[in-house]
Each structure stands twice: as structure tokens, then as C-alpha cells.
Write an enzyme that holds these catalytic residues in place. Structure first.
Site, PDB file in Angstrom:
ATOM      1  N   LEU A 160       0.835  -1.199   0.000  1.00 32.86           N
ATOM      2  CA  LEU A 160       0.000   0.000   0.000  1.00 32.86           C
ATOM      3  C   LEU A 160       0.875   1.257   0.000  1.00 32.86           C
ATOM      4  O   LEU A 160       0.861   2.037   0.961  1.00 32.86           O
ATOM      5  CB  LEU A 160      -0.918   0.014   1.239  1.00 32.86           C
ATOM      6  CG  LEU A 160      -1.811  -1.204   1.448  1.00 32.86           C
ATOM      7  CD1 LEU A 160      -2.577  -1.097   2.756  1.00 32.86           C
ATOM      8  CD2 LEU A 160      -2.767  -1.355   0.285  1.00 32.86           C
ATOM      9  N   PRO A 161       1.635   1.467  -1.067  1.00 34.63           N
ATOM     10  CA  PRO A 161       2.441   2.694  -1.105  1.00 34.63           C
ATOM     11  C   PRO A 161       1.521   3.912  -1.125  1.00 34.63           C
ATOM     12  O   PRO A 161       0.434   3.860  -1.685  1.00 34.63           O
ATOM     13  CB  PRO A 161       3.235   2.567  -2.415  1.00 34.63           C
ATOM     14  CG  PRO A 161       2.523   1.548  -3.222  1.00 34.63           C
ATOM     15  CD  PRO A 161       1.766   0.673  -2.277  1.00 34.63           C
ATOM     16  N   HIS A 162       1.959   4.974  -0.465  1.00 36.56           N
ATOM     17  CA  HIS A 162       1.128   6.171  -0.420  1.00 36.56           C
ATOM     18  C   HIS A 162       1.995   7.408  -0.221  1.00 36.56           C
ATOM     19  O   HIS A 162       3.116   7.314   0.255  1.00 36.56           O
ATOM     20  CB  HIS A 162       0.065   6.067   0.681  1.00 36.56           C
ATOM     21  CG  HIS A 162       0.618   5.730   2.029  1.00 36.56           C
ATOM     22  ND1 HIS A 162       0.915   4.442   2.396  1.00 36.56           N
ATOM     23  CD2 HIS A 162       0.944   6.502   3.080  1.00 36.56           C
ATOM     24  CE1 HIS A 162       1.392   4.436   3.633  1.00 36.56           C
ATOM     25  NE2 HIS A 162       1.425   5.681   4.069  1.00 36.56           N
ATOM     26  N   ALA A 163       1.438   8.547  -0.627  1.00 43.48           N
ATOM     27  CA  ALA A 163       2.182   9.797  -0.506  1.00 43.48           C
ATOM     28  C   ALA A 163       1.206  10.965  -0.500  1.00 43.48           C
ATOM     29  O   ALA A 163       0.094  10.867  -1.010  1.00 43.48           O
ATOM     30  CB  ALA A 163       3.154   9.936  -1.672  1.00 43.48           C
TER      31      ALA A 163
END
Length: 154
Positions: free
Chosen positions: A64-67
Site C-alpha cells: 500500500l504505497p502512499h504519498a
């Protein structure tokens, strides 16, 4: 909040060959640029910066990459299914093949957390992940993700 609130059909993709986690971040950023008009270069930098704080591979083949991004007005997502799992430095050391990336405005606050909780809760469901892994058509994947909620709500 529902998947329909954060995901467009054109933000769903199946990738057959990704060589590394860094390459995947570039693919995520390009898909986000195509679907939402987010600048890919800024997105890659933000994803890699967040990843440097700790890996976003949450286990069981899911990441769950997020930015947070300055130019964004709302929380949006990108879903990628990898035909060949890759090393993602996940907490359980298992390779990753189900990836849901989230992008939020810098000041999103609770909306970002709600979206992250929604995605995390749904992708912890082993039967949902099995359905996703069994389908390699982006339109079908979008339908599986968005229909899951209405089935659970019923």
C-alpha cells in the site's frame, strides 16, 4: 468512503514484468499521471521518500504505497496487479503482487487515513485478493474492487 470515491477504471492496470520496487514506483506514477494528471516525477519522489521511512508492503503479497502531494485536490488511488511478484521489503518478507497506491493532498488529514483504512481493510481479505489474482483484465479488477463494498454493505 468507498473505492468508487478514490479509484477510476483507467487507474487499474496489470503489469506482466516489473524488475524492481523502484521500477514499480515509476509505473505507479505514470499510471497516476495518465489517470489523474498528477506529475509523475513528483509522484515518484514522494513515493520513494515515504518508502524510505518504512516499507509499505503490509504482508500476504499486498503493498500500500502512499504519498501526500501538494498539487492534489482529493484522495485518489491506483491499483496494479503484478503477474510476477517482486521483492518489496514487506513485513512478512513475502513478494508482492497486489498493489494499491494512494495519493492525498498535503492537508488531507482524516480523508487520507480513511482511504488508507478502507484499502487496508479490504485487501486483508484473502478471498478478495484471491479473486483479484485470478483476473488479469483491468475492467474486471475494477469491478471486483468496487463491488466488494456493496456486497459487504448488504
Amino acid at each position: 468512503m468507498k473505492f468508487l470515491d478514490i479509484l477510476k477504471p483507467e487507474a487499474v492496470k496489470v503489469l506482466s514484468a516489473v524488475s524492481s520496487k523502484k521500477r514499480l514506483m515509476h509505473d505507479i506514477a505514470e499510471l497516476a499521471e495518465d489517470a489523474y494528471g498528477i506529475t509523475a516525477e513528483t509522484t515518484v519522489d514522494a513515493l520513494l521518500e515515504r518508502e524510505s521511512l518504512g516499507p509499505t508492503g503490509v504482508g500476504h503479497g499486498v503493498a500500500l504505497p502512499h504519498a501526500r502531494l501538494a498539487d492534489l485536490q482529493e484522495v485518489v488511488g491506483v491499483f496494479i496487479l503484478l503477474e510476477k511478484p517482486i521483492d518489496f521489503d514487506a513485513v512478512d518478507r513475502q513478494p508482492v503482487d497486489v498493489v494499491f497506491a494512494l495519493f492525498a493532498p498535503e492537508d488531507a488529514g482524516v480523508e487520507h487515513l480513511k482511504a488508507l483504512a478502507l484499502v487496508s481493510r479490504n485487501l486483508r481479505d484473502a478471498s478478495l485478493c484471491a479473486k483479484l489474482r485470478a483476473n488479469h483484465d483491468p475492467a474486471t479488477l475494477f469491478t471486483i474492487l468496487t463491488e466488494t463494498e456493496s456486497v459487504r454493505a448488504a
